[in-house]
Design a protein around this motif. Structure first.
Motif, short mmCIF file in Angstrom:
data_model
loop_
_atom_site.label_atom_id
_atom_site.label_comp_id
_atom_site.label_asym_id
_atom_site.label_seq_id
_atom_site.Cartn_x
_atom_site.Cartn_y
_atom_site.Cartn_z
N GLU A 1 -4.22 3.18 10.20
CA GLU A 1 -5.67 3.14 10.05
C GLU A 1 -6.10 2.91 8.60
OE1 GLU A 1 -7.11 6.75 11.70
OE2 GLU A 1 -6.75 6.15 13.79
N LYS A 2 -5.40 3.56 7.68
CA LYS A 2 -5.82 3.53 6.28
C LYS A 2 -5.30 2.32 5.52
CE LYS A 2 -6.26 8.59 5.82
NZ LYS A 2 -7.58 8.68 5.17
N LEU A 3 -4.16 1.75 5.94
CA LEU A 3 -3.55 0.69 5.15
C LEU A 3 -3.18 -0.55 5.97
CD1 LEU A 3 -1.25 2.85 2.83
CD2 LEU A 3 -3.23 1.50 2.12
N ILE A 4 -2.39 -0.39 7.02
CA ILE A 4 -1.83 -1.56 7.71
C ILE A 4 -2.91 -2.36 8.41
CG2 ILE A 4 -0.21 -2.32 9.49
CD1 ILE A 4 1.53 0.10 8.81
N GLY B 1 0.82 -1.21 0.00
CA GLY B 1 0.00 0.00 0.00
C GLY B 1 0.85 1.25 0.00
N PHE B 2 0.27 2.35 -0.51
CA PHE B 2 0.95 3.64 -0.61
C PHE B 2 0.09 4.70 0.07
CE2 PHE B 2 2.39 1.08 -4.10
CZ PHE B 2 3.72 1.41 -4.29
N LEU B 3 0.75 5.57 0.84
CA LEU B 3 0.07 6.68 1.49
C LEU B 3 0.68 7.98 0.99
CD1 LEU B 3 -2.05 7.52 3.66
CD2 LEU B 3 -0.14 7.66 5.28
N SER B 4 -0.13 8.78 0.29
CA SER B 4 0.31 10.08 -0.19
C SER B 4 0.01 11.11 0.90
CB SER B 4 -0.41 10.45 -1.48
OG SER B 4 0.07 11.66 -2.01
N VAL B 5 1.07 11.71 1.45
CA VAL B 5 0.94 12.64 2.57
C VAL B 5 1.21 14.05 2.05
CG1 VAL B 5 1.77 13.25 4.86
CG2 VAL B 5 1.62 10.84 4.19
N GLU B 6 0.19 14.91 2.13
CA GLU B 6 0.28 16.25 1.54
C GLU B 6 -0.47 17.24 2.42
OE1 GLU B 6 -0.99 16.01 -2.71
OE2 GLU B 6 -1.51 13.96 -2.15
N LEU B 7 0.00 18.47 2.42
CA LEU B 7 -0.69 19.55 3.13
C LEU B 7 -1.78 20.13 2.23
CD1 LEU B 7 2.36 21.26 4.87
CD2 LEU B 7 0.52 19.95 5.99
#
Length: 364
Positions: free
Chosen positions: A359-362, A312-318
């Motif tokens: 929460e979103k992936l693992i 899985g990939f988590l895109s972290v952006e403001l």
């Protein structure tokens, strides 16, 4: 670092120093928080007395980008800087410059929006920078520094790429990178190119007067014949394809064995580097892929990670979710891609990012 000049300074301040040391010919800007120190520092340095560089405060952002347009057409190394609402005002001029195939450098020190918003840092201008922003099918070269040193280094890189491809380049920073202070190693002073050197090197396109031995050069983005305009567009698209093949830059941290990969740029990537350390301390195989060029985007690097079996990939952006669209296109359905962000100038902590990853992936 023997012989190198090392100073402690803000990201915005170092932009000014790097521009002078690169041999920049002209800066045309207008003050807006949180990037006003760029022009203020140039005024303090007074490079017109030492290198001959022009520094001018225009009456507006619209004026400043059109001054850049005119000066860039002569083959000079010219630049401007602004923040989010100011860049919006420059969008028409940027489209003209891209259409005329002129090199220049633009600094965007992002602030929270939409509208006037807040002067706190944001990454809400990703779409504006990477998807055109103005009208027509054009691209900017977009560099995303995550340190004061990279703010410095990307000035030279941005100018070099702009002239290599005859295309405007943008440094997409934010209020955090622009205002933070760090140690930076300054480049040595380069001389400005002489008019004769510019005429010899850019004789095929620069507007510097008509010598007897070549046809007249005309700098314009206007072409009323559809067939001719299509040829221009096809040439531009071929240029953008060459950028995508040759100019992708990124940093991969702990990605070789990563089961989950965070994708983040700029100040977000600094935060996420600490998240990766915390995750690894808990035994979680997490990596970080930091795009340095937002355009061209590191699509193939992400595709390779997805093909290797990243879960899985988590895109972290403001922002509310912008770069995540490019991450999803790169991953192409081979793994889940989620977004985590904050808005309005609020900044997440490394622990908040780790919690979102779980929460979103693992733990989904």
């Amino acid at each position: 670092m023997a012989g190198k000049e090392v100073k402690l300074m803000k990201g915005n301040e170092v932009i000014a120093h790097a521009a002078v040391r690169y041999g920049c010919d002209g800066y045309f800007g207008y003050p807006i928080t949180p990037q006003s120190e760029v022009m203020e520092t140039l005024m303090e340095l007074k490079p017109w007395e030492t290198t001959g560089m022009v520094v001018l405060q225009a009456e507006s952002e619209i004026s400043s980008i059109n001054m850049v347009y005119g000066a860039a057409s002569t083959g000079k190394r010219v630049m401007t800087s602004s923040s989010s609402p100011g860049i919006s005002l420059m969008a028409e001029g940027l489209s003209y410059i891209a259409g005329a195939e002129l090199p220049c450098l633009i600094i965007n020190c992002q602030r929270g929006g939409p509208g006037l918003g807040t002067i706190q840092p944001s990454q809400g201008d990703y779409f504006q920078a990477c998807k055109g922003g103005g009208h027509g099918d054009y691209k900017l070269i977009v560099l995303a520094p995550n340190s004061v040193q990279e703010m410095h280094d990307h000035v030279a890189l941005g100018f070099d790429l702009a002239f290599k491809y005859r295309n405007p380049a943008m440094i997409l920073a934010d209020g955090a990178i622009g205002q933070m202070m760090e140690k930076v190693v300054l480049a040595e002073q380069r001389p400005r190119k002489s008019d004769a050197e510019i005429a010899a090197e850019y004789r095929d396109w620069a507007v510097y007067g008509k010598p007897a031995d070549r046809p007249r050069n005309v700098s314009t983005s206007l072409e009323l014949q559809s067939e001719a305009m299509e040829k221009i567009n096809l040439r531009l698209q071929a240029k953008y394809k060459a950028m995508e093949e040759n100019e992708v830059r990124y940093e991969a941290v702990d990605c070789d064995d990563a089961e989950y990969v965070i994708v983040a740029f700029g100040s977000s990537a600094r935060i996420c580097a600490a998240t990766v350390e915390a995750a690894r301390a808990e035994g979680l195989k997490v990596g970080l892929l930091r795009p340095i060029t937002l355009y061209p985007f590191p699509t193939q690097a992400l595709a390779a990670l997805a093909a290797r079996g990243v879960k899985g990939f988590l895109s972290v952006e403001l922002n509310a979710g912008q770069m995540v669209e490019d991450v999803r296109l790169a991953v192409n359905g081979k793994a889940p891609v989620e977004h985590y962000g904050r808005q309005g100038g609020m900044i997440y902590s490394p622990d908040e990012v780790l919690q979102a990853l779980k929460e979103k992936l693992i733990n989904r």
